[in-house]
Design a protein around this motif. Structure first.
Motif, PDB file in Angstrom:
ATOM      1  N   UNK A   1       2.483   1.695  -3.351  1.00 17.96           N
ATOM      2  CA  UNK A   1       1.545   2.475  -4.273  1.00 17.96           C
ATOM      3  C   UNK A   1       1.270   4.026  -3.950  1.00 17.96           C
ATOM      4  N   UNK A   2       1.245   4.072  -3.056  1.00 17.21           N
ATOM      5  CA  UNK A   2       0.962   5.552  -2.448  1.00 17.21           C
ATOM      6  C   UNK A   2       1.933   6.362  -3.064  1.00 17.21           C
TER       7      UNK A   2
ATOM      8  N   UNK B   1      -6.879   7.767   0.405  1.00 16.87           N
ATOM      9  CA  UNK B   1      -5.948   8.020   1.293  1.00 16.87           C
ATOM     10  C   UNK B   1      -5.156   9.411   0.976  1.00 16.87           C
ATOM     11  N   UNK B   2      -4.947   9.497  -0.182  1.00 14.89           N
ATOM     12  CA  UNK B   2      -4.254  10.528  -0.634  1.00 14.89           C
ATOM     13  C   UNK B   2      -4.907  12.021  -0.627  1.00 14.89           C
TER      14      UNK B   2
ATOM     15  N   UNK C   1      -3.807   5.075  -9.440  1.00 18.59           N
ATOM     16  CA  UNK C   1      -4.452   5.755  -8.594  1.00 18.59           C
ATOM     17  C   UNK C   1      -4.378   7.216  -8.825  1.00 18.59           C
TER      18      UNK C   1
ATOM     19  N   UNK D   1       0.919  -1.168   0.057  1.00 20.82           N
ATOM     20  CA  UNK D   1      -0.068  -0.147   0.084  1.00 20.82           C
ATOM     21  C   UNK D   1       0.897   1.397   0.095  1.00 20.82           C
TER      22      UNK D   1
ATOM     23  N   UNK E   1       1.870   7.028  -6.659  1.00 22.18           N
ATOM     24  CA  UNK E   1       0.797   7.755  -6.993  1.00 22.18           C
ATOM     25  C   UNK E   1       1.330   9.225  -6.616  1.00 22.18           C
TER      26      UNK E   1
ATOM     27  N   UNK F   1      -6.019   3.907  -2.266  1.00 19.43           N
ATOM     28  CA  UNK F   1      -5.100   4.894  -2.378  1.00 19.43           C
ATOM     29  C   UNK F   1      -5.281   6.390  -2.706  1.00 19.43           C
ATOM     30  N   UNK F   2      -6.414   6.306  -3.479  1.00 21.54           N
ATOM     31  CA  UNK F   2      -6.910   7.780  -3.993  1.00 21.54           C
ATOM     32  C   UNK F   2      -7.417   8.362  -2.712  1.00 21.54           C
TER      33      UNK F   2
END
Lengths: 266, 324
Positions: free
Chosen positions: A156-157, B109-110, B64, A153, A160, B106-107
């Protein structure tokens, strides 16, 4: 290139808050929001103390009070959801409104609950802002990893966040191009049928998707060429120092005290 | 990059969304949804690591970012409202169920962590509503339509996209209701009503984006369907959510008292609330504030779900026949 968010430029101000271990900041922020949520309705004194603490941190971090206040308004539109409380909770009637055929009356209990929800939310947002404004994003992600958020996770973050700015640029160009093509005369109605407009937006989305996909292929190849094995590695050890422990202890003591005051005073 | 333009877009896109800020959910509700979300995400991580290679890690990261950016693409619908994408169904259709869930998580979370769009303590609920529920519904596409004709695939994707927004809104409304932040009698019909409209935008963009990809890179869409092969389990999960929406919407709209009772019995509410029906304020969407009409609209969802079920059963039967 890192994410250009509105808080990026506040990362380079050296202060004792910026310098704290990111894990401490994440934990204290979460504890702070947790503790604000636990405060009872109408504990105005305790809310005020929390706000003073937030402002104090903002000053020590040299962020300026204005930034935190301005940015904290983002959650305001959601207040619309809670405003119904004013008119639906039973209590002493404060005033009555005439809305067309309906007559609705506001109650004191409803007003207290509504304002409490709003203030608690507003304080929580300010705490989150302090965290992001004083912590670099790679440090933040690293802290999450240390706090046992799964590696996949966090990776990926990290990807991103790294490419968000690129894709936001891309989408801004797409939107600007559409705007440039969509001229309308002053009187005329522009923009075709609903379906046509939806299709244009859908084509833009599909276009963006394909570009992103191709970009991720190039990124992967470039990273494999540099020895990528599925995880980010860092040479920053993130070790807890004495002042990190002290800050953690201080924050914990302050939150406990505010919690105690909030319960005895109200 | 043009910050002013971005900021304006961001505000236009964010305001009508259902990102719950901190403070609007009570502690029990926030924690329960954190537990559910964490469990599902851990499962998704395990499945993804089994199914996908390390090549998919940058892919999911960029995807994401893609969803985040695509949420800024809007188009005017009518009267100053605009349609835009949430993206859960699109992500699940393109990447498969588990990867779609991770990407959507993830989207959110950010958005919460970096943009304060949605709170931190309520993030579990936000991820659940906008990421997990939507991606699970999107997974229905693989089970139902992946091998059908192009038109059927597009229609199924569009309907699922619309349903995903409605389902997300229903969960958001229920959480707010159980938290005692807004009475069920107002928040459920209002959220459902607004998002039945917003969902149309979602459905249209999802269809058009999928059609575009089918035309330009048909290999991607076909290959995705085979590789991730959303199994029968996903059809069941998706249908359960769809049925949940179809059954609960009319009940919640027609009899919010029942929900209110449940909330009190379960100790979620500190304050007992009696929803005064005759006091609907004006801003509750006019044609949905009236209970019978929202019940009828909910009935339309029910009909759509029944059609989907019939479709799924027909497909299973045909498979059996082909296998025999």
């Amino acid at each position: 290139m890192m994410l250009h968010n509105a808080l990026d430029r506040y990362h380079d101000r050296p202060s004792s808050i910026h310098d704290l271990d990111p894990r401490v900041k994440v934990v204290v922020t979460l504890l702070g929001i947790f503790s604000v949520l636990l405060l009872p309705d109408g504990a105005w004194g305790a809310y005020f103390l929390v706000w003073c603490a937030v402002l104090a941190v903002a000053l020590v971090a040299r962020l300026g009070v204005g930034l935190v206040l301005r940015r904290s308004l983002v959650a305001l539109p959601f207040a619309l959801v809670a405003i119904t409380l004013v008119f639906t909770l039973p209590g002493r009637t404060l005033f009555t409104l005439q809305l067309g055929a309906w007559e609705i009356s506001a109650s004191d209990a409803g007003l207290v609950r509504f304002s409490s929800v709003l203030v608690r939310s507003w304080l929580s947002v300010q705490m989150a802002i302090l965290l992001v404004a004083t912590t670099r994003i790679p440090d933040l992600l690293h802290a999450l990893r240390h706090l046992h958020v799964p590696a996949l996770l966090v990776t990926i973050l990290a990807f991103m966040v790294r490419y968000l700015a690129v894709l936001l640029d891309e989408v801004t160009r797409l939107l600007r191009a559409r705007q440039a093509r969509s001229a309308a005369s002053a009187q005329g109605k522009a923009g075709g049928s609903l379906l046509w407009r939806a299709r244009v937006a859908g084509n833009m989305t599909g276009q963006l998707f394909l570009r992103s996909l191709e970009r991720s292929d190039r990124i992967y190849n470039a990273m494999v060429a540099r020895g990528f094995r599925g995880q980010y590695v860092t040479i920053n050890p993130h070790r807890m120092r004495r002042r990190d422990w002290m800050a953690l202890g201080l924050a914990f003591a302050a939150l406990t005290m505010i919690q105690w005051l909030g319960r005895t005073l109200s | 990059m043009n910050i002013a333009l971005l900021t304006r877009l961001w505000e236009e896109v964010v305001v009508p969304r259902m990102h719950i800020p901190d403070g609007f959910l009570s502690m029990p509700v926030a924690l329960i949804f954190w537990v559910i979300t964490v469990a599902l995400l851990l499962l998704a991580i395990r499945k993804t690591q089994q199914q996908l290679g390390e090549r998919q890690i940058p892919l999911m990261g960029v995807m994401a970012a893609f969803i985040f950016a695509a949420q800024m693409i809007n188009f005017p619908i009518a009267g100053g409202t605009s349609g835009h994408l949430l993206g859960g169904v699109l992500a699940a259709v393109m990447l498969g169920p588990w990867a779609g869930m991770l990407v959507m998580a993830c989207v959110i979370i950010v958005q919460g962590l970096l943009f304060q769009d949605g709170g931190l303590l309520v993030m579990g609920a936000n991820i659940f509503n906008m990421g997990l529920v939507t991606a699970a519904l999107g997974s229905l596409y693989h089970g139902l339509a992946a091998r059908q004709s192009k038109g059927v695939r597009l229609v199924v994707a569009g309907v699922l996209a619309w349903l995903s927004v409605v389902a997300g809104a229903l969960f958001t409304a229920l959480q707010l209701g159980f938290s005692g932040t807004s009475p069920f009698a107002i928040v459920v019909p209002a959220m459902l009503g607004v998002h039945m409209l917003i969902g149309i935008g979602e459905g249209l963009i999802t269809m058009a984006a999928l059609a575009f990809v089918m035309q330009v890179r048909p290999d991607l869409v076909a290959a995705e369907a085979v590789r991730t092969g959303g199994g029968r389990g996903w059809v069941i999960v998706g249908l359960v959510i769809a049925l949940f929406v179809a059954v609960l919407s009319p009940i919640a709209s027609a009899d919010p008292d029942g929900l209110e009772r449940v909330a009190i019995d379960m100790g979620f509410e500190e304050v007992a609330m009696t929803p005064p029906y005759e006091l609907f304020p004006d801003y509750v969407i006019p044609f949905l504030g009236e209970t019978p009409l929202s019940t009828i609209l909910a009935g339309v969802i029910g009909a759509l779900v029944v059609a989907l079920v019939a479709f799924a059963v027909g497909r299973l039967l045909r498979q059996r026949a082909a296998a025999a």
